[in-house]
Write a protein that holds these residues in place. Structure first.
Motif, mmCIF file in Angstrom:
data_model
loop_
_atom_site.group_PDB
_atom_site.id
_atom_site.type_symbol
_atom_site.label_atom_id
_atom_site.label_comp_id
_atom_site.label_asym_id
_atom_site.label_seq_id
_atom_site.Cartn_x
_atom_site.Cartn_y
_atom_site.Cartn_z
ATOM 1 N N VAL A 1 0.856 -1.185 0.000
ATOM 2 C CA VAL A 1 0.000 0.000 0.000
ATOM 3 C C VAL A 1 0.892 1.235 0.000
ATOM 4 O O VAL A 1 2.104 1.143 0.215
ATOM 5 N N GLY A 2 0.289 2.392 -0.230
ATOM 6 C CA GLY A 2 1.045 3.626 -0.224
ATOM 7 C C GLY A 2 1.157 4.233 1.159
ATOM 8 O O GLY A 2 0.465 3.824 2.106
ATOM 9 N N GLY B 1 -3.816 3.970 2.522
ATOM 10 C CA GLY B 1 -3.031 2.841 3.006
ATOM 11 C C GLY B 1 -3.276 2.571 4.476
ATOM 12 O O GLY B 1 -3.358 1.410 4.914
ATOM 13 N N ASP B 2 -3.398 3.648 5.267
ATOM 14 C CA ASP B 2 -3.715 3.483 6.686
ATOM 15 C C ASP B 2 -5.071 2.794 6.860
ATOM 16 O O ASP B 2 -5.246 1.947 7.738
ATOM 17 N N PHE B 3 -6.038 3.191 6.027
ATOM 18 C CA PHE B 3 -7.368 2.587 6.071
ATOM 19 C C PHE B 3 -7.300 1.086 5.799
ATOM 20 O O PHE B 3 -7.915 0.279 6.499
ATOM 21 N N VAL B 4 -6.532 0.703 4.785
ATOM 22 C CA VAL B 4 -6.393 -0.711 4.440
ATOM 23 C C VAL B 4 -5.736 -1.486 5.576
ATOM 24 O O VAL B 4 -6.218 -2.546 6.001
ATOM 25 N N ARG B 5 -4.638 -0.959 6.075
ATOM 26 C CA ARG B 5 -3.893 -1.649 7.134
ATOM 27 C C ARG B 5 -4.780 -1.850 8.372
ATOM 28 O O ARG B 5 -4.826 -2.940 8.948
ATOM 29 N N ASN C 1 -3.078 -10.663 10.037
ATOM 30 C CA ASN C 1 -1.754 -10.169 10.363
ATOM 31 C C ASN C 1 -1.192 -9.378 9.176
ATOM 32 O O ASN C 1 -1.168 -9.870 8.041
ATOM 33 N N VAL C 2 -0.730 -8.144 9.433
ATOM 34 C CA VAL C 2 -0.268 -7.258 8.353
ATOM 35 C C VAL C 2 1.220 -6.928 8.477
ATOM 36 O O VAL C 2 1.690 -5.940 7.911
ATOM 37 N N ASP C 3 1.977 -7.752 9.179
ATOM 38 C CA ASP C 3 3.406 -7.481 9.327
ATOM 39 C C ASP C 3 4.130 -7.467 7.982
ATOM 40 O O ASP C 3 5.158 -6.796 7.835
ATOM 41 N N ALA C 4 3.610 -8.205 6.994
ATOM 42 C CA ALA C 4 4.257 -8.268 5.681
ATOM 43 C C ALA C 4 3.567 -7.370 4.655
ATOM 44 O O ALA C 4 3.802 -7.520 3.448
ATOM 45 N N LEU C 5 2.729 -6.431 5.109
ATOM 46 C CA LEU C 5 2.123 -5.454 4.212
ATOM 47 C C LEU C 5 3.091 -4.278 4.061
ATOM 48 O O LEU C 5 3.260 -3.465 4.964
ATOM 49 N N VAL C 6 3.730 -4.191 2.917
ATOM 50 C CA VAL C 6 4.788 -3.208 2.661
ATOM 51 C C VAL C 6 4.180 -1.834 2.404
ATOM 52 O O VAL C 6 3.137 -1.712 1.737
ATOM 53 N N THR C 7 4.816 -0.793 2.909
ATOM 54 C CA THR C 7 4.435 0.586 2.586
ATOM 55 C C THR C 7 5.348 1.116 1.493
ATOM 56 O O THR C 7 6.560 1.234 1.688
ATOM 57 N N ASP C 8 4.783 1.400 0.339
ATOM 58 C CA ASP C 8 5.547 1.931 -0.794
ATOM 59 C C ASP C 8 5.875 3.406 -0.524
ATOM 60 O O ASP C 8 4.979 4.209 -0.253
#
Length: 307
Positions: free
Chosen positions: A63-64, A69-73, A82-89
Motif C-alpha cells: 500500500v502507499g 493505506g492506513d485505512f487498508v492496514r 496479520n499485516v506485518d508483511a504489508l509493505v508501505t511503498d
C-alpha cells in the motif's frame, strides 16, 4: 505459524449504486440509493473471509504511505489479519477502486497506484515456509508479482503447503498464458469465475473450459454466479448450487467463495463438501454492501449447507 498466507491486492473500494444504465457523461449529476467506503481488493477480501471462518491469516502486499493505506492496514488488522508483511511503498499511492453496481452486475474502475510495483521480494521467505496454504489473487493486475509467483508457490510446496490462485479479470483483455501456465503447474486449486475460465481458454462452455485448465495441473474450481459452482479434476466434474439469499450487491462474492474453499479444504473436507461450503460463503457475502460486511463465520457456513 499461520494457516494461510494471502498475497495480492488491498485497497479501499467506493461502492455506489444501484446505477441505472447507461452511465451518462456531460457533467450530469445523478442520485443513487446507496454508497459506502469499504475494504476492497480480491486478496484482502479473501483474507478477511478466511479469518472470519476461523483461519489464522497473514497478508503480504503493498500500500502507499497515505490515508488510504492506513485505512487498508487498519481494516485488515481489525478483522484479525496479520499485516506485518504489508509493505508501505515510499513513492506510489495506495490503489483506489470505484464500483458501480447495477442489479447483479457491476462496473469497476481502478487506479492501480502501487500495485504494479508489488514483487515476489515483498513476500518474506520465512513466512512462506511457516504456513499451511498460500493463496494469490489479481494475477493480471501485478505483473511483477506474477512473474515471480511460480517461485513462491514452489517454495510453499517444498515446505508441504498447498497453493491456490484466483486470476481475476485482465484489464488489458489479453489473458496471456506464458506467465500463467508455469504458475498453474505448481497450483493445487485454480479459482476463476466462469467468464475468466472462458476467456483463458477461448471456449464457450464452462465445463469444457474447466477441463482444459485442469489438464494444465490444478484442480479447477469455477464460480458461476447464481448457477453455483463446479470443480473439474480433468476427468470428473462435481457441482454445487448457490444459496438463495436477499442480495444487496455481489462485490467480493468470489473472494468469499475462495475463502470458503480454502477453509473447508484445510479443515479436511472432501471436494464435494468443500465446494458446497464455498458456494454458501459466496452467496452469504452478498447480503450487505461491500465485500466483507456479510461474510459468514464457520458455523453459519456449515449450517447453511446442512439445513
Amino acid at each position: 505459524m499461520f494457516d494461510l498466507l494471502v498475497i495480492g491486492d488491498a485497497n479501499p473500494d467506493v461502492v455506489v449504486g444501484p446505477v441505472d444504465q447507461p452511465i451518462l457523461f456531460g457533467q450530469r449529476e445523478r442520485l443513487v440509493p446507496g454508497g459506502s467506503l469499504v475494504l476492497g481488493g480480491s486478496a484482502s477480501i479473501m483474507a478477511c473471509g478466511a479469518a472470519r471462518l476461523g483461519l489464522t491469516v497473514a497478508f503480504a502486499g503493498r500500500v502507499g504511505d497515505d490515508p488510504a493505506g492506513d485505512f487498508v492496514r487498519t481494516s485488515l488488522a481489525d478483522r484479525g489479519v496479520n499485516v506485518d508483511a504489508l509493505v508501505t511503498d515510499p513513492d506510489l499511492p495506495t490503489p483506489l477502486t470505484t464500483i458501480l453496481t447495477s442489479g447483479d452486475d457491476r462496473a469497476i474502475l481502478t487506479s492501480p497506484g502501487c500495485l504494479p510495483s508489488t514483487t515476489a521480494d515483498d513476500v518474506p521467505p520465512s513466512l512462506i515456509r511457516s504456513v499451511r496454504h498460500v493463496h494469490a489473487a489479481s494475477f493480471y493486475l501485478m505483473p511483477e508479482l506474477a512473474a515471480g509467483l511460480a517461485g513462491i508457490f514452489k517454495e510453499a510446496k517444498a515446505a508441504k503447503a498447498t497453493t491456490s490462485l484466483d486470476p481475476n479479470d485482465d484489464p488489458a483483455g489479453k489473458w496471456d498464458r506464458t506467465v500463467l501456465d508455469p504458475v498453474l503447474r505448481v497450483t493445487d486449486y485454480f479459482l476463476p469465475n466462469a467468464a475468466e475460465a472462458l476467456a483463458l481458454t477461448g471456449h464457450h462452455q464452462v465445463e469444457d473450459a474447466a477441463g482444459i485448465l485442469a489438464r494444465r495441473g490444478p484442480l479447477v474450481v469455477v464460480k458461476n454466479g447464481p448457477d453455483g459452482a463446479l470443480a473439474h479434476n480433468g476427468s470428473r466434474v462435481i457441482t454445487a448450487p448457490a444459496l438463495k439469499v436477499d442480495t444487496v450487491d455481489a462485490v467480493g462474492a468470489g473472494d468469499s467463495f475462495d475463502a470458503g474453499w480454502v477453509a473447508a479444504v484445510l479443515n479436511g473436507f472432501r471436494p464435494d463438501r468443500a465446494l458446497a461450503i464455498a458456494a454458501a460463503c459466496g452467496s452469504l457475502s452478498t447480503r450487505a454492501a461491500g465485500g466483507t460486511a456479510a461474510q459468514p463465520d464457520w458455523d453459519l457456513a456449515v449450517e447453511s449447507v446442512t439445513s
